[in-house]
Design an enzyme around this catalytic site. Structure first.
Site, PDB file in Angstrom:
ATOM      1  N   ASN A 119     -55.072 -64.501  43.059  1.00 13.64           N
ATOM      2  CA  ASN A 119     -56.609 -64.661  42.884  1.00 13.64           C
ATOM      3  C   ASN A 119     -57.399 -65.300  42.282  1.00 13.64           C
ATOM      4  O   ASN A 119     -57.216 -66.022  41.379  1.00 13.64           O
ATOM      5  CB  ASN A 119     -56.789 -63.795  41.808  1.00 13.64           C
ATOM      6  CG  ASN A 119     -56.131 -61.816  42.105  1.00 13.64           C
ATOM      7  OD1 ASN A 119     -56.078 -61.740  43.199  1.00 13.64           O
ATOM      8  ND2 ASN A 119     -55.941 -61.231  41.327  1.00 13.64           N
ATOM      9  N   TYR A 138     -61.389 -66.890  41.883  1.00 15.65           N
ATOM     10  CA  TYR A 138     -62.665 -66.304  42.461  1.00 15.65           C
ATOM     11  C   TYR A 138     -63.691 -67.632  41.956  1.00 15.65           C
ATOM     12  O   TYR A 138     -64.136 -68.605  43.325  1.00 15.65           O
ATOM     13  CB  TYR A 138     -62.985 -65.833  40.782  1.00 15.65           C
ATOM     14  CG  TYR A 138     -62.677 -64.296  41.246  1.00 15.65           C
ATOM     15  CD1 TYR A 138     -63.821 -63.922  41.711  1.00 15.65           C
ATOM     16  CD2 TYR A 138     -61.403 -63.709  40.847  1.00 15.65           C
ATOM     17  CE1 TYR A 138     -63.219 -62.531  42.276  1.00 15.65           C
ATOM     18  CE2 TYR A 138     -61.264 -62.174  41.408  1.00 15.65           C
ATOM     19  CZ  TYR A 138     -61.786 -62.286  42.168  1.00 15.65           C
ATOM     20  OH  TYR A 138     -61.620 -60.411  42.874  1.00 15.65           O
ATOM     21  N   ARG A 174     -55.214 -53.812  49.944  1.00 11.23           N
ATOM     22  CA  ARG A 174     -54.130 -53.796  48.342  1.00 11.23           C
ATOM     23  C   ARG A 174     -54.790 -52.644  47.704  1.00 11.23           C
ATOM     24  O   ARG A 174     -56.012 -52.890  47.344  1.00 11.23           O
ATOM     25  CB  ARG A 174     -53.866 -54.993  48.299  1.00 11.23           C
ATOM     26  CG  ARG A 174     -53.340 -55.347  46.851  1.00 11.23           C
ATOM     27  CD  ARG A 174     -54.182 -56.681  45.792  1.00 11.23           C
ATOM     28  NE  ARG A 174     -53.013 -56.876  45.189  1.00 11.23           N
ATOM     29  CZ  ARG A 174     -54.512 -57.165  43.472  1.00 11.23           C
ATOM     30  NH1 ARG A 174     -55.142 -58.052  44.013  1.00 11.23           N
ATOM     31  NH2 ARG A 174     -53.401 -57.031  42.463  1.00 11.23           N
ATOM     32  N   HIS A 195     -51.946 -52.619  37.185  1.00  8.78           N
ATOM     33  CA  HIS A 195     -53.565 -53.346  37.291  1.00  8.78           C
ATOM     34  C   HIS A 195     -54.355 -53.149  36.111  1.00  8.78           C
ATOM     35  O   HIS A 195     -55.261 -51.798  36.170  1.00  8.78           O
ATOM     36  CB  HIS A 195     -53.705 -53.467  38.389  1.00  8.78           C
ATOM     37  CG  HIS A 195     -55.484 -54.474  39.171  1.00  8.78           C
ATOM     38  ND1 HIS A 195     -55.149 -54.376  40.261  1.00  8.78           N
ATOM     39  CD2 HIS A 195     -56.296 -54.041  38.265  1.00  8.78           C
ATOM     40  CE1 HIS A 195     -56.006 -55.013  39.939  1.00  8.78           C
ATOM     41  NE2 HIS A 195     -57.221 -54.990  39.308  1.00  8.78           N
ATOM     42  N   GLU A 212     -57.046 -61.733  46.203  1.00 10.02           N
ATOM     43  CA  GLU A 212     -58.150 -61.261  45.350  1.00 10.02           C
ATOM     44  C   GLU A 212     -59.215 -62.451  45.928  1.00 10.02           C
ATOM     45  O   GLU A 212     -58.846 -63.831  45.278  1.00 10.02           O
ATOM     46  CB  GLU A 212     -58.242 -61.327  44.170  1.00 10.02           C
ATOM     47  CG  GLU A 212     -58.129 -59.680  43.655  1.00 10.02           C
ATOM     48  CD  GLU A 212     -58.484 -59.222  42.820  1.00 10.02           C
ATOM     49  OE1 GLU A 212     -58.808 -60.001  42.060  1.00 10.02           O
ATOM     50  OE2 GLU A 212     -57.403 -58.389  41.879  1.00 10.02           O
ATOM     51  N   GLU A 258     -53.144 -59.840  37.229  1.00  8.45           N
ATOM     52  CA  GLU A 258     -53.128 -60.623  37.011  1.00  8.45           C
ATOM     53  C   GLU A 258     -53.103 -60.659  35.603  1.00  8.45           C
ATOM     54  O   GLU A 258     -53.860 -59.936  34.537  1.00  8.45           O
ATOM     55  CB  GLU A 258     -54.811 -60.961  36.726  1.00  8.45           C
ATOM     56  CG  GLU A 258     -55.176 -61.714  38.018  1.00  8.45           C
ATOM     57  CD  GLU A 258     -56.827 -60.718  38.352  1.00  8.45           C
ATOM     58  OE1 GLU A 258     -57.589 -60.669  37.195  1.00  8.45           O
ATOM     59  OE2 GLU A 258     -57.838 -61.268  39.882  1.00  8.45           O
TER      60      GLU A 258
HETATM   61  O1  IFM Z   1     -62.284 -56.626  39.593  1.00 10.80           O
HETATM   62  C1  IFM Z   1     -61.628 -57.630  39.305  1.00 10.80           C
HETATM   63  C2  IFM Z   1     -60.114 -57.292  39.784  1.00 10.80           C
HETATM   64  O2  IFM Z   1     -59.852 -55.981  39.004  1.00 10.80           O
HETATM   65  C3  IFM Z   1     -59.137 -58.346  39.114  1.00 10.80           C
HETATM   66  N1  IFM Z   1     -59.792 -59.886  39.626  1.00 10.80           N
HETATM   67  C4  IFM Z   1     -60.700 -60.052  39.265  1.00 10.80           C
HETATM   68  C5  IFM Z   1     -61.858 -59.404  39.768  1.00 10.80           C
HETATM   69  C6  IFM Z   1     -63.237 -59.434  39.942  1.00 10.80           C
HETATM   70  O3  IFM Z   1     -63.297 -59.244  38.323  1.00 10.80           O
END
Ligand code: IFM
Length: 449
Positions: free
Chosen positions: A295, A297, A77, A121, A355, A166
Site C-alpha cells: 500500500n 500513498y 479486494r 483489516h 492500495e 498494514e
Molecule cells: O482507508 C485506509 C485503508 O483502510 C488502509 N490504507 C490507507 C487508507 C487511506 O487512509
C-alpha cells in the site's frame, strides 16, 4: 506523453475494507468490534462519525458489484469482518455473517471479478480486546482458528488471501499513537501486538498451505519513504530511525527473517520492553509468501527532534510540495523507489499494489458530475511511476485503487473521500467520478497515457 502499456494479464482492481463500507453494524448477529467501541468515545473520530451505516455495502453489494463490472474491474479486494463471522472472536460461528461473504464472492465470480480477501483489516472483535487484544499471547491461535474458518468456507472460490492489512497501523497507530482503535498509548504493548500479529500471520499461512487449497496467500504492508528534511547528519539519522519504525520493523521479519537490530537496540535503550522472539516464530513469520501487497500513498519528510521519545524524530514536509486534502505530499517518484526497494533489497518475486489513491474534497456538480481532475492526475502519476519501476525489473502483477467508493476513513470519519465512486451518505446514491471513468478507460486500454 508516451503511452505506457501493461502486460496482458495485469490485474486492475479496487479495494475496500469491511468496517469502512459494510454498515449493518448491529444486524444479523454481528458482534462488536474495537472500532465500534473506539467510535463511541467522543473526540476519537471527526464529527462523531461511526461505521454503523457506512456505505451500506452489506445490503447494496449487488449494486456495487454491478458498478464494478461497469467499470471493467478485474478484481475486488475486500476484508472480512471477524466479529461478523465470529461475534465473540472465537467459539460460536455466525452463519448469517458467513452467508454475506459467500454471496458476495458468488456475485463477484458471476460478474467475472476475482475476489481478493483480506482476513484482518483492523476490526478486531471487542470480546478479544477485552482479553488484552493483540498483546495477549493467545491471539495468534485465535487468529489461526478464524483464518481456518474462512479458508474452509470461502477457499476454492476465493483464490487470493491476504492475512493482515498494514500491521504498522493496527499495531503502532492503534496501541501506541492512539490514533486508531483500540486507542492505547503504550509502545511496549504496541511492539508486543506487532509480534503476535506476525506469529498469527505465520500460522495462517502455514494452515493455508496445509489445507491444499488452490490459490495464493500474502500480506499487505504500508511502506513509504522517510526522507531527511535537510542534508544535516542529524536529519539523515532521524530518517533512518523513521524508516526503521515504519518500514523495516514490519518488512524485515517477513522478508529477511529478522528484526532490525539498530531499532531493537534503540528501543531497549529507551526502556521499551521487547517480546522474547522465539526462533521458531521467526521461521514461521518469514516462510515464503506468494506475493507481497504494497500500500503506497506518499513519502514523508523527517527532521531530528531529540525530545520525542522514543525515536527522536518529527514529520515535517517542505512547504512547497503539492499535497492532497490530507496534506499528504504527492511523491510518485517514491512509489517507484519503494517498488524497486522491495525488488532489490528484499528480493520480492511478486508484488501486488493492494492500495494507492488520494483524498480530495469532491462535490457533485449541478450537472450531476464529479470532476475530480486532481485525483485523475494523482492516479496517472502513480500508475506511470509503477510502470517505471516495472520497466526496471519490479515484478508488479496487479494494482488496486483505494478506494472503490468513498467510505468511512477511520479517525477522519466521512470527511475524507478516497473513492473513484462518490457516495452521498444521506441517500446512499453512488455517482461514478471522473476518476472512475478515467480508470475504466485505462483498464480497457491496459495502458496509461
Ligand atoms: O482507508 C485506509 C485503508 O483502510 C488502509 N490504507 C490507507 C487508507 C487511506 O487512509
Amino acid at each position: 506523453m508516451e503511452r505506457l502499456v501493461f502486460p496482458e494479464h495485469f490485474i486492475w482492481g479496487s479495494a475496500t475494507a469491511a468496517y469502512q463500507v459494510e454498515g449493518a453494524a448491529h444486524e444479523d448477529g454481528r458482534g462488536a468490534s474495537i472500532w465500534d467501541r473506539y467510535c463511541a468515545i467522543p473526540g476519537n473520530v471527526q464529527g462523531g462519525d461511526t461505521g454503523d451505516v457506512a456505505c451500506d455495502h452489506y445490503h447494496r453489494f449487488r449494486e456495487d458489484v454491478a458498478l464494478m463490472k461497469e467499470l471493467g474491474l478485474r478484481a475486488y479486494r475486500f476484508s472480512i469482518s471477524w466479529p461478523r463471522v465470529l461475534p465473540q472472536g472465537r467459539g460460536e460461528v455466525n452463519e448469517k455473517g458467513l452467508a454475506f461473504y459467500s454471496d458476495l464472492v458468488d456475485a463477484l465470480l458471476e460478474a467475472g471479478i476475482e475476489p481478493y480477501v483480506t482476513l484482518y483489516h483492523w476490526d478486531l472483535p471487542q470480546a478479544l480486546q477485552d482479553e488484552g487484544g493483540w498483546a495477549n499471547p493467545q491471539m495468534p491461535s485465535y487468529f489461526l482458528r478464524y483464518a481456518r474458518l474462512i479458508f474452509d468456507r470461502l477457499g476454492g472460490r476465493v483464490r487470493h488471501f491476504i492475512t493482515l492489512n498494514e500491521p504498522y497501523c493496527a499495531a503502532f497507530l492503534g496501541n501506541y499513537e492512539g490514533r486508531m482503535a483500540p486507542g492505547l498509548h503504550d509502545f511496549s504493548t504496541a511492539v508486543r501486538c506487532a509480534y503476535h500479529m506476525y506469529v498469527g500471520h505465520g500460522l495462517a499461512v502455514r494452515a493455508f498451505r496445509e489445507s491444499g487449497l488452490p490459490g495464493e496467500i500474502g500480506i499487505t504492508l504500508n511502506l513509504m519513504g522517510r526522507l531527511p528534511l535537510t542534508d544535516s547528519p542529524a536529519d539523515a539519522q532521524a530518517a533512518r530511525r523513521a524508516d526503521g519504525y515504519l518500514n523495516r520493523w514490519f518488512a524485515d521479519p517477513i522478508l529477511k527473517g529478522s528484526y532490525p537490530q539498530d531499532m531493537a537496540e534503540l528501543y531497549r535503550a529507551q526502556g521499551v520492553v521487547l517480546p522474547e522472539v522465539e526462533p521458531e516464530a521467526l521461521r514461521l513469520m518469514s516462510q515464503p509468501l506468494d506475493f507481497i501487497g504494497l500500500n503506497y500513498y506518499n513519502d514523508f519528510y523527517v527532521r531530528s527532534e531529540p525530545s520525542r521519545w522514543p525515536l527522536g524524530f518529527a514529520i515535517e514536509n517542505p512547504k512547497n510540495l503539492p499535497v492532497t486534502d490530507r496534506d499528504w505530499p504527492i511523491t510518485e517518484a517514491g512509489f517507484t523507489d519503494m517498488l524497486l526497494r522491495l525488488t532489490r533489497e528484499y528480493g520480492v518475486k511478486k508484488i501486488l499494489v493492494t492500495e494507492n489513491g488520494a483524498s480530495f474534497h469532491d462535490v457533485v456538480g449541478l450537472d450531476g458530475q464529479v470532476a475530480d481532475g486532481a485525483r485523475c492526475d494523482y492516479l496517472r502519476r502513480h500508475i506511470r511511476a509503477m510502470h517505471a519501476a516495472m520497466a526496471q525489473g519490479a515484478p508488479v502483477e496487479g494494482y488496486f485503487v483505494w478506494s472503490l467508493m468513498d467510505n468511512f476513513e477511520w479517525a477522519c470519519g466521512y470527511g475524507s473521500r478516497f473513492g473513484v465512486v462518490h457516495v452521498d451518505y444521506a441517500t446512499q446514491k453512488r455517482t461514478v467520478k471522473q476518476s472512475g471513468r478515467w480508470y475504466a478507460e485505462l483498464i480497457a486500454r491496459n495502458a496509461v497515457d
